[in-house]
Design a protein around this motif. Structure first.
Motif, short mmCIF file in Angstrom:
data_model
loop_
_atom_site.label_atom_id
_atom_site.label_comp_id
_atom_site.label_asym_id
_atom_site.label_seq_id
_atom_site.Cartn_x
_atom_site.Cartn_y
_atom_site.Cartn_z
N UNK A 115 0.82 -1.22 0.00
CA UNK A 115 0.00 0.00 0.00
C UNK A 115 0.85 1.27 0.00
N UNK A 116 2.10 1.19 0.45
CA UNK A 116 2.92 2.38 0.63
C UNK A 116 3.97 2.60 -0.45
N UNK A 117 4.36 1.56 -1.16
CA UNK A 117 5.48 1.66 -2.10
C UNK A 117 5.11 2.50 -3.31
N UNK A 118 6.01 3.42 -3.70
CA UNK A 118 5.82 4.27 -4.86
C UNK A 118 6.94 4.04 -5.87
N UNK A 119 6.60 4.10 -7.13
CA UNK A 119 7.58 4.01 -8.21
C UNK A 119 7.64 5.37 -8.89
N UNK A 120 8.84 5.95 -8.94
CA UNK A 120 9.02 7.27 -9.54
C UNK A 120 9.80 7.15 -10.84
N UNK A 121 9.42 7.99 -11.80
CA UNK A 121 10.17 8.08 -13.05
C UNK A 121 10.10 9.51 -13.53
N UNK A 145 8.15 14.74 -13.13
CA UNK A 145 8.30 13.63 -12.20
C UNK A 145 6.96 12.94 -12.04
N UNK A 146 6.88 11.67 -12.35
CA UNK A 146 5.64 10.89 -12.27
C UNK A 146 5.77 9.86 -11.16
N UNK A 147 4.73 9.72 -10.37
CA UNK A 147 4.68 8.71 -9.31
C UNK A 147 3.52 7.77 -9.56
N UNK A 148 3.75 6.49 -9.27
CA UNK A 148 2.70 5.48 -9.43
C UNK A 148 2.79 4.52 -8.26
N UNK A 149 1.65 4.18 -7.70
CA UNK A 149 1.61 3.26 -6.58
C UNK A 149 1.88 1.83 -7.05
N UNK A 150 2.35 1.01 -6.12
CA UNK A 150 2.67 -0.38 -6.43
C UNK A 150 1.46 -1.12 -6.98
N UNK A 151 0.30 -0.95 -6.36
CA UNK A 151 -0.88 -1.70 -6.77
C UNK A 151 -1.32 -1.33 -8.19
N UNK A 152 -1.21 -0.04 -8.54
CA UNK A 152 -1.59 0.39 -9.89
C UNK A 152 -0.60 -0.11 -10.94
N UNK A 153 0.71 -0.05 -10.61
CA UNK A 153 1.72 -0.53 -11.55
C UNK A 153 1.63 -2.04 -11.71
#
Length: 143
Positions: A70-76, A84-92
């Protein structure tokens, strides 16, 4: 006696397949990175790519421990100002599960030309099918 240094004709690269269903992401990534870099090989040399090929199947069934899912974010970064784009683990995981496993494994390889060369031997697939049956991959047990 002279020191043995492996060359490209001495290397016999094997193919391994890892089933990611129910496996913890970090443990799977460290085991796969070890095989890709060749550290399990008796001919291991730090400055030569002596690793084997790794196929990861069922990438969408990978798990994280604790509250990380629930907390992990992926940034690119897109390359544009303010990009800067952020996406949550569940969505990715729902959109592109291969990217999660690839990023975790590539992050454990050297950050150099050699590490990028090692990463080309990694193949990650969403389902349980892969097009590498002709290479006769052996199952790899990762804790």
């Amino acid at each position: 006696m002279s020191t043995f240094v492996p060359s490209s004709k001495d290397l016999n690269r094997k193919w391994f397949v890892v089933d990611a269903s129910g496996k913890t992401l970090g443990r799977l990534a460290s085991g796969a990175a070890r095989v890709l870099s060749g550290k399990n090989n008796t001919q291991y040399t730090p400055y030569i790519d002596t690793g084997d090929h790794v196929i990861v199947i069922n990438a969408e069934k990978i798990v994280l421990t604790g509250l990380k899912s629930q907390q992990k974010l992926y940034r690119r970064y897109t390359g544009f100002p303010g990009g800067l784009r952020e996406e949550e683990f569940t969505k990715l995981l729902a959109r592109k599960p291969e990217a999660i496993v690839e990023q975790a494994i590539k992050g454990m390889l050297p950050k150099s030309k050699l590490g990028r060369q090692m990463a080309t031997k990694l193949k990650v697939y969403k389902g349980d099918k892969h097009p590498h049956d002709a290479q006769q991959p052996q199952p790899l047990v990762v804790a």
